[in-house]
Design an enzyme around this catalytic site. Structure first.
Site, mmCIF file in Angstrom:
data_model
loop_
_atom_site.group_PDB
_atom_site.id
_atom_site.type_symbol
_atom_site.label_atom_id
_atom_site.label_comp_id
_atom_site.label_asym_id
_atom_site.label_seq_id
_atom_site.Cartn_x
_atom_site.Cartn_y
_atom_site.Cartn_z
ATOM 1 C CE LYS A 55 -3.971 -2.137 2.215
ATOM 2 N NZ LYS A 55 -4.561 -2.571 3.469
ATOM 3 C CD GLN A 99 -3.858 -4.518 6.307
ATOM 4 O OE1 GLN A 99 -3.848 -3.462 5.674
ATOM 5 N NE2 GLN A 99 -4.286 -5.644 5.786
ATOM 6 C CG ASP A 122 -10.497 -0.103 5.226
ATOM 7 O OD1 ASP A 122 -10.207 -0.599 4.122
ATOM 8 O OD2 ASP A 122 -9.889 -0.363 6.279
HETATM 9 N N1 GUN Z 1 -7.283 -6.674 5.542
HETATM 10 C C1 GUN Z 1 -7.602 -7.358 4.419
HETATM 11 N N2 GUN Z 1 -8.293 -6.570 3.573
HETATM 12 C C2 GUN Z 1 -8.413 -5.366 4.180
HETATM 13 C C3 GUN Z 1 -9.013 -4.137 3.785
HETATM 14 O O1 GUN Z 1 -9.603 -3.974 2.726
HETATM 15 N N3 GUN Z 1 -8.912 -3.127 4.706
HETATM 16 C C4 GUN Z 1 -8.295 -3.285 5.890
HETATM 17 N N4 GUN Z 1 -8.269 -2.250 6.720
HETATM 18 N N5 GUN Z 1 -7.723 -4.405 6.273
HETATM 19 C C5 GUN Z 1 -7.781 -5.437 5.412
#
Ligand code: GUN
Length: 295
Positions: A55, A99, A122
């Site tokens: 990311k 996350q 998100d």
């Molecule tokens: N863990 C796996 N996919 C995601 C996501 O789309 N957002 C977040 N915050 N954590 C994740």
């Protein structure tokens, strides 16, 4: 029948990222604004570490500012909440992503509730979910919005199409069902208690698999010519003692029935980060009262 078109998520993600990058350059040139994304990682789960690194790299490549915060696995809920509060208050931060999954002693809902909805890239805060359901401008969860980009490429006219979403998670199943509904599909949400799941799937022009069960959806569950979007990423034992990734759909069976299908890996997966960058750009514009970017 001819084999299904393989939907190229890598190419679609590269296209979206380039488009976001172009808008970021424009935003800088015209308004002196550099969108910023902050990612918070609690603990040292190896898969999450890889996601967070990717990311950060993608954020830089799109011309945005990337901020990373790592808290130890033993961090308290109060410490995580304090981190989120600091990011909510930081003017240089347009998007906040904690996350998931979080260590078991931390209440994920409390962390999501504490995130400023205007920075909730998100799309998990109830304010954003409420906006999505009621058709107001929302920040939409990343994987579902990435799926919609892929679907629209292969099914330009969604009006009246039968869609089935297998799986009802907050992160994927429920929001994608809302997006398909907003696009005028007739939507069925199926789950572990659904009766005659195979029969329900066989009626669908568009099938979204988001259950997290390796190859659960078989070729003979698919309507000939249907568009199949496989959100599953499951690690299973492969040849020679190595593991391999498979989706929720039995790809080798489905590919001779479907009209178009996403592979795993290389289908939906790459779209998630591209959508996250798009959400960060949108948040940066909205927070300053600027029009939504054209991405
Ligand atoms: N863990 C796996 N996919 C995601 C996501 O789309 N957002 C977040 N915050 N954590 C994740």
């Amino acid at each position: 029948m001819a084999e299904a078109v393989r939907i190229d998520g890598k190419a679609a993600a590269a296209e979206l990222r380039a488009s976001v990058g172009g808008c970021v350059a424009d935003l800088k040139a015209r308004h002196g604004v550099t969108p910023g994304l902050a990612v918070v990682l609690v603990g040292d789960d190896p898969a999450s570490q890889v996601y967070v690194r990717n990311k950060g790299k993608a954020t830089h490549e799109a011309g945005m500012a990337s901020f990373e915060f790592r808290l130890s696995a033993g961090a308290t809920q109060a410490e995580v909440l304090a981190q989120v509060a600091a990011l909510n208050a930081d003017a240089a931060v347009d998007g906040v992503l904690v996350q998931l999954p979080l260590p078991g002693h931390i209440d994920e809902t409390a962390i999501i509730d504490a995130t400023d909805p205007e920075k909730d890239v998100d799309g998990l805060h109830v304010a954003n979910i409420g906006r999505l359901v009621t058709g107001r401008p929302a920040l939409v969860p990343c994987t579902p919005s990435g799926c919609m980009v892929l679907i629209r490429k292969h099914v330009p006219d969604l009006v009246g199409k039968r869609a089935i979403v297998v799986g009802r998670s907050h992160l994927v199943g429920k929001p994608i069902a809302q997006l398909l509904l907003a696009a005028h599909c007739t939507v069925t949400i199926a789950h572990s208690r659904t009766r005659d799941l195979a029969g329900e799937c066989r009626r669908a022009d568009i099938l979204i698999a988001a259950v997290g069960k390796p190859e659960m959806i078989r070729g003979d569950w698919i309507k000939p010519g249907a568009t199949v979007i496989d959100v599953g990423i499951n690690r299973v034992p492969g040849e020679g003692g190595k593991s391999k990734l498979v989706g929720d759909v039995a790809f080798d069976e489905a590919v001779s029935v479907a009209g178009a299908i996403t592979p795993v890996p290389g289908g939906v997966g790459p779209m998630t980060i591209a959508s996250l960058l798009r959400n960060t750009l949108i948040a940066a514009c909205r927070r300053r009262g600027l029009a939504d970017p054209d991405v």
